[in-house]
Design an enzyme around this catalytic site. Structure first.
Site, PDB file in Angstrom:
ATOM      1  N   GLU A  50       0.853  -1.221  -0.096  1.00 23.76           N
ATOM      2  CA  GLU A  50      -0.063  -0.073  -0.062  1.00 23.76           C
ATOM      3  C   GLU A  50       0.928   1.325  -0.027  1.00 23.76           C
ATOM      4  OE1 GLU A  50      -3.898   1.979   2.526  1.00 23.76           O
ATOM      5  OE2 GLU A  50      -2.504   0.518   3.319  1.00 23.76           O
ATOM      6  N   LYS A 119      -9.743   1.737  -2.699  1.00 27.77           N
ATOM      7  CA  LYS A 119     -10.040   1.336  -1.303  1.00 27.77           C
ATOM      8  C   LYS A 119     -11.646   1.612  -0.894  1.00 27.77           C
ATOM      9  CE  LYS A 119      -7.506   1.690   3.155  1.00 27.77           C
ATOM     10  NZ  LYS A 119      -6.568   2.174   3.927  1.00 27.77           N
ATOM     11  N   CYS A 160      -5.646  -2.934   2.655  1.00 26.67           N
ATOM     12  CA  CYS A 160      -5.605  -2.500   4.088  1.00 26.67           C
ATOM     13  C   CYS A 160      -7.034  -2.736   4.882  1.00 26.67           C
ATOM     14  CB  CYS A 160      -4.954  -1.319   4.349  1.00 26.67           C
ATOM     15  SG  CYS A 160      -3.999  -1.059   5.826  1.00 26.67           S
TER      16      CYS A 160
END
Length: 284
Positions: A50, A119, A160
């Site tokens: 990331e 995301k 994440c």
């Protein structure tokens, strides 16, 4: 099983745990060298962390943001094509239409963009006395699930904080994904507590391989990443794990082993769809 099918049931995955600096050019150059090394060791799928092209933090996103296609994504495309690999481009801050996103671009061996994952779940947490972080202060969330096909298996992508949401992994598995990849940068509070636990949970619950790629730990950074990029097998075992420093770690993904686990403990066939179900509301 024919020799060709048997060969396609196994492939090598590499996780690049990059030490990210404030120099975008240096990050891109080091990425290219490490991907070359991974490909040289037989990796067919290579995963970056990331925010691989910039420091992670709300104060950096706008400064380092790019369009896609742009400098970083073009470099990824060229690298994937040069080494004939599937390259999961961690994530970068993306600017589009006046909004900023935390975005992972995936490129195939021909250099073409296969999927772009923004995301979905923004990292907004507050652990008193330890860490407060609010991605939503500057980032916008993505609104679609992201999957792509390879000659080996179907792959689902999260970034994440997406790892914490079991429903996303369940849907990916239901859609036929056998490998879930999460570039992520857990921190020194959530990392030791939940990083491995969540990966193993997603792998066991869905009987899939789970892979995560973190930036290397930099104690001088404003946000200190936990590191420990990992691959978990469908039995929930950690089959490879990096330490905290810059490294490349490898795992040989065995899809026949995955099939064997699902046959031995057939939870997929035993689900009670008459009582409960996880469904997609919006595919994007």
């Amino acid at each position: 099983m024919s020799s060709i099918l048997k060969a396609m049931s196994k492939f090598r995955l590499a996780l690049v745990q990059l030490r990210v600096t404030k120099s975008k050019a240096e990050n891109l150059n080091r990425t290219q060298r490490l991907v070359q090394e991974a490909a040289g060791h037989g990796a067919k799928v290579v995963v970056l962390p990331e925010c691989f092209n910039s420091p992670y933090g709300t104060g950096f996103f706008a400064e380092y943001a790019e369009k896609i296609p742009g400098e970083s994504s073009q470099a990824l495309s060229e690298t994937a094509k040069e080494f004939e690999i599937y390259l999961i481009g961690g994530s970068i801050p993306e600017e589009d239409g006046g909004k900023l996103f935390n975005t992972c671009s995936v490129f195939g061996p021909d250099g073409k963009l296969l999927v772009k994952h923004r995301k979905i779940h923004l990292f907004d947490i507050n652990v008193p006395g330890k860490i407060r972080f609010q991605e939503s202060e500057i980032l916008s969330p993505g609104n679609s699930l992201s999957m792509f096909e390879t000659p080996y298996c179907k792959v689902g992508i999260g970034i994440c904080y997406d790892l914490r949401f079991a429903e996303l992994a369940q849907i990916y598995a239901k859609k036929g994904c056998q490998l879930l990849i999460y570039p992520g940068a857990f921190n020194m509070t959530t990392g030791p507590a939940h990083w491995e636990l969540l990966q193993r949970a997603r792998a066991v619950d869905n009987q899939v391989y789970v892979a995560t790629a973190s930036p290397a730990r930099d104690e001088t950074a404003s946000y200190v990443a936990w590191g420990h990029s990992s691959v978990i097998n469908p039995w929930g075992e950690v089959i490879t794990k990096a330490g905290s420093d810059e490294a490349i770690v490898y795992a040989d993904i065995d899809l026949q082993y995955l099939a064997d686990v699902r046959q031995q403990i057939p939870v997929t066939k035993q689900k009670r769809d008459d009582l409960y179900m996880v469904n997609i509301v919006h595919e994007g």
